[in-house]
Design an enzyme around this catalytic site. Sequence first.
Site, PDB file in Angstrom:
ATOM      1  CG  ASP A 136      -0.243  -0.463   2.467  1.00 24.99           C
ATOM      2  OD1 ASP A 136       0.957  -0.115   2.638  1.00 24.99           O
ATOM      3  OD2 ASP A 136      -0.862  -1.168   3.287  1.00 24.99           O
ATOM      4  CG  ASP A 190       1.319   4.100   4.470  1.00 24.39           C
ATOM      5  OD1 ASP A 190       0.129   3.895   4.173  1.00 24.39           O
ATOM      6  OD2 ASP A 190       1.999   3.303   5.126  1.00 24.39           O
ATOM      7  CG  ASP A 204       9.923   0.815  12.343  1.00 28.63           C
ATOM      8  OD1 ASP A 204      10.134   1.418  11.264  1.00 28.63           O
ATOM      9  OD2 ASP A 204       9.114  -0.130  12.434  1.00 28.63           O
TER      10      ASP A 204
HETATM   11  P1  ATP Z   1       4.655  -3.399   5.260  1.00 28.95           P
HETATM   12  O1  ATP Z   1       5.130  -3.514   3.869  1.00 28.95           O
HETATM   13  O2  ATP Z   1       4.728  -4.666   5.984  1.00 28.95           O
HETATM   14  O3  ATP Z   1       3.355  -2.679   5.410  1.00 28.95           O
HETATM   15  P2  ATP Z   1       5.671  -0.982   6.352  1.00 28.95           P
HETATM   16  O4  ATP Z   1       7.078  -0.506   6.543  1.00 28.95           O
HETATM   17  O5  ATP Z   1       4.806  -0.208   5.436  1.00 28.95           O
HETATM   18  O6  ATP Z   1       5.761  -2.500   5.946  1.00 28.95           O
HETATM   19  P3  ATP Z   1       3.689  -0.438   8.328  1.00 28.95           P
HETATM   20  O7  ATP Z   1       3.374  -1.207   9.548  1.00 28.95           O
HETATM   21  O8  ATP Z   1       2.697  -0.338   7.244  1.00 28.95           O
HETATM   22  O9  ATP Z   1       5.032  -1.049   7.775  1.00 28.95           O
HETATM   23  O10 ATP Z   1       4.117   1.008   8.807  1.00 28.95           O
HETATM   24  C1  ATP Z   1       4.349   2.078   7.905  1.00 28.95           C
HETATM   25  C2  ATP Z   1       5.510   2.930   8.397  1.00 28.95           C
HETATM   26  O11 ATP Z   1       5.217   3.487   9.681  1.00 28.95           O
HETATM   27  C3  ATP Z   1       6.817   2.160   8.594  1.00 28.95           C
HETATM   28  O12 ATP Z   1       7.555   2.069   7.397  1.00 28.95           O
HETATM   29  C4  ATP Z   1       7.503   2.992   9.643  1.00 28.95           C
HETATM   30  O13 ATP Z   1       8.137   4.089   9.053  1.00 28.95           O
HETATM   31  C5  ATP Z   1       6.358   3.492  10.506  1.00 28.95           C
HETATM   32  N1  ATP Z   1       6.094   2.594  11.652  1.00 28.95           N
HETATM   33  C6  ATP Z   1       5.191   1.597  11.702  1.00 28.95           C
HETATM   34  N2  ATP Z   1       5.196   0.990  12.896  1.00 28.95           N
HETATM   35  C7  ATP Z   1       6.116   1.619  13.639  1.00 28.95           C
HETATM   36  C8  ATP Z   1       6.579   1.478  14.962  1.00 28.95           C
HETATM   37  N3  ATP Z   1       6.106   0.527  15.756  1.00 28.95           N
HETATM   38  N4  ATP Z   1       7.540   2.328  15.390  1.00 28.95           N
HETATM   39  C9  ATP Z   1       8.028   3.292  14.570  1.00 28.95           C
HETATM   40  N5  ATP Z   1       7.633   3.468  13.324  1.00 28.95           N
HETATM   41  C10 ATP Z   1       6.703   2.656  12.847  1.00 28.95           C
HETATM   42 MG    MG Z   2       2.679  -0.522   5.063  1.00 29.44          MG
END
Ligand code: ATP
Ligand code: MG
Length: 439
Positions: free
Chosen positions: A49, A51, A137
């Site tokens: 997705d 963001d 993170d």
């Molecule tokens: P995925 O492809 O699995 O969705 P993602 O990196 O997009 O991986 P998400 O959980 O969708 O992970 O979170 C989006 C963004 O928000 C992350 O890339 C990170 O920058 C931030 N984020 C999410 N969870 C945390 C957390 N627990 N602590 C700090 N930053 C976070």
């Molecule tokens: Mg994501």
Amino acid sequence: MTRGEHGISREDISANALKVMYRLNGAGFESYLVGGCVRDILMGYEPKDFDVVTNATPEQIKGLFRNCRLIGRRFRLAHIVFGREIIEVATFRGHHQETDESETVPKNKATGSQDAQGQLVRDNVFGSIEEDAERRDFTFNAMYYSVADFTVKDFANGLAAIEKREVALMGDPETRYREDPVRMLRAVRFAVKLSMRIETSTAVPIKSLASLLQNIPPARLFEETLKLFLSGKGEETFLMMREYDLIDQLFPQLAPFLKDENSKEMQFVRHVLANTDERINNEQRVTPAFLYAALLWYPVEEQSQRLQLESGLNAHDAFNIASSEVIAKQTQRIMIPKRFSTVMRDIWILQQRLPKRFGRRAFQLLTHPKFRAGYDFLLARGQTEGGDLLELAQWWTHFQHAESGKQKGMLNALKRADSAGKGAPRKRKRRPVKRDSDA
Ligand code: ATP
Ligand code: MG
């Protein structure tokens, strides 16, 4: 990084996400793609997705899009809805004492609904892009892509981490894990998903801090475990979680069975996860209920035995009580929605019923709404344990696909075998060793 230095082109980006960013930019705001989507595009994966972050406030965002919903009580986000695709738009977040999604700190009455206003205001601290980056993170999750000038802002050397194939937290790992222990699970998840290693200083504190996961609300852990196990690489993820003692935290009842990596329990769980991975990678449906039923099956069996011995309950009652107890205990850690726990119980109860095939029972079982799941579960057990269990599973494999004449034949054969065995002790798994009496 400028356009020439990174591989991101507009073709990699969802048309809706582009639309959102152009509209924000057109209204004089900054906007960026951030997080997983930037990382995934740079690594050549297709993002799940998209963001977006911006310096516009949620209200300002809402003013720009008719198809906008504001969500979240503590930190408000905008969802821009395009049919089935939702583009999440967040305002840059700033610093405050508390962490993040900080559901880490269970809400007590005092900070609950009544103080929610205060909480909300405190949590809705908007910040600069630099502050927003610092709160993220892992280094590869703090990259921002702009369609205004096609540059990537890489605040924490995320690209270098991708090149080194390292999962590295920003800042001091222990502090970051304490702020939000779920980051330990995320470290493992990304390592497996992105085929990376966890950088040493990020890896080292995990074992000693793993118990902090006990402070995470069970509902959040349910969501996280789904991401961990239903990623298409669930078996690998499980093995890495076990290495880092994270299974002990999430599934304390299962953990004792996994001490020996060759135990039948370990084999069974791996087998089910591997099957799940295969199904996901073939775009077949999977249900968390099956997975949870598998993760907790041996704890239920053991608890049921114990209850029979200690309380003299009959097998049926002991099994039912054991099922409830094991689920109740598990949900103290990970919330399991009712719609799944009901199915888990069905699957377990079918394990008791599938051996009993006489009369009309076999036919009744075929019409049980969860027959398929129960049978698949039996087969997985049979394939790991072998012996009678495998024979039973194979019997069902044939029976369910046989024509009705053949089915009756199978049942008659069963009856004959049973009456032949009457009086004699029930058939047991044949021992490979020859005893004197066998000669
Ligand atoms: P995925 O492809 O699995 O969705 P993602 O990196 O997009 O991986 P998400 O959980 O969708 O992970 O979170 C989006 C963004 O928000 C992350 O890339 C990170 O920058 C931030 N984020 C999410 N969870 C945390 C957390 N627990 N602590 C700090 N930053 C976070
Ligand atoms: Mg994501």
